[in-house]
Motif scaffolding. Sequence first.
Motif, PDB file in Angstrom:
ATOM      1  N   GLU A  47      -2.689  -7.713  -6.578  1.00 11.23           N
ATOM      2  CA  GLU A  47      -3.817  -6.901  -7.037  1.00 11.23           C
ATOM      3  C   GLU A  47      -4.427  -6.229  -5.821  1.00 11.23           C
ATOM      4  O   GLU A  47      -4.877  -6.888  -4.893  1.00 11.23           O
ATOM      5  CB  GLU A  47      -4.855  -7.792  -7.729  1.00 11.23           C
ATOM      6  CG  GLU A  47      -5.985  -7.038  -8.352  1.00 11.23           C
ATOM      7  CD  GLU A  47      -6.926  -7.961  -9.093  1.00 11.23           C
ATOM      8  OE1 GLU A  47      -8.140  -7.864  -8.836  1.00 11.23           O
ATOM      9  OE2 GLU A  47      -6.444  -8.796  -9.888  1.00 11.23           O
ATOM     10  N   MET A  48      -4.426  -4.919  -5.824  1.00  3.42           N
ATOM     11  CA  MET A  48      -4.929  -4.154  -4.691  1.00  3.42           C
ATOM     12  C   MET A  48      -6.312  -3.604  -4.999  1.00  3.42           C
ATOM     13  O   MET A  48      -6.547  -3.114  -6.093  1.00  3.42           O
ATOM     14  CB  MET A  48      -3.975  -3.000  -4.400  1.00  3.42           C
ATOM     15  CG  MET A  48      -2.539  -3.403  -4.211  1.00  3.42           C
ATOM     16  SD  MET A  48      -2.092  -3.812  -2.558  1.00  3.42           S
ATOM     17  CE  MET A  48      -2.387  -2.298  -1.725  1.00  3.42           C
ATOM     18  N   SER A  49      -7.207  -3.682  -4.035  1.00  2.00           N
ATOM     19  CA  SER A  49      -8.505  -3.030  -4.181  1.00  2.00           C
ATOM     20  C   SER A  49      -8.457  -1.718  -3.404  1.00  2.00           C
ATOM     21  O   SER A  49      -7.678  -1.566  -2.467  1.00  2.00           O
ATOM     22  CB  SER A  49      -9.623  -3.927  -3.651  1.00  2.00           C
ATOM     23  OG  SER A  49      -9.393  -4.226  -2.296  1.00  2.00           O
ATOM     24  N   SER A  50      -9.291  -0.787  -3.805  1.00  2.00           N
ATOM     25  CA  SER A  50      -9.242   0.547  -3.159  1.00  2.00           C
ATOM     26  C   SER A  50      -9.965   0.594  -1.845  1.00  2.00           C
ATOM     27  O   SER A  50     -10.560  -0.204  -1.331  1.00  2.00           O
ATOM     28  CB  SER A  50      -9.817   1.590  -4.082  1.00  2.00           C
ATOM     29  OG  SER A  50     -11.079   1.202  -4.574  1.00  2.00           O
ATOM     30  N   ARG A  54       0.822  -1.222   0.000  1.00  2.00           N
ATOM     31  CA  ARG A  54       0.000   0.000   0.000  1.00  2.00           C
ATOM     32  C   ARG A  54       0.851   1.266   0.000  1.00  2.00           C
ATOM     33  O   ARG A  54       0.460   2.279  -0.560  1.00  2.00           O
ATOM     34  CB  ARG A  54      -0.939   0.013   1.197  1.00  2.00           C
ATOM     35  CG  ARG A  54      -2.022  -1.039   1.096  1.00  2.00           C
ATOM     36  CD  ARG A  54      -3.271  -0.584   1.841  1.00  2.00           C
ATOM     37  NE  ARG A  54      -4.296  -1.598   1.787  1.00  2.00           N
ATOM     38  CZ  ARG A  54      -5.172  -1.706   0.795  1.00  2.00           C
ATOM     39  NH1 ARG A  54      -5.131  -0.882  -0.207  1.00  2.00           N
ATOM     40  NH2 ARG A  54      -6.080  -2.654   0.822  1.00  2.00           N
TER      41      ARG A  54
END
Length: 88
Positions: A85-88, A33
């Motif tokens: 894979e990052m989600s918001s 992050r």
Amino acid sequence: MQVAKVIGNVVATQKNERLNGHKLLLVAPFEPREGTYGPTRVAVDEVGAGNGEMVLLVGGSSARNQFSMDAPIDLAIVGIIDEIEMSS
């Protein structure tokens, strides 16, 4: 578990005999992050990771339990990351 990047190899000709045959790698823990790296550490490689790869680490007794012998292991590489894979 923790994410890290492999940044080098460690060669130790004199080490605990229970570590013979195991690859030691330098890893830099990564905070996805923030995009920052933490202090460099040494990890025992169980999965054949290479320089520059992102990996999954486990520490403490979880690291020691990855091996079938009672070895002095505090940090182990248990996976090679293909994608984050990052989600918001």
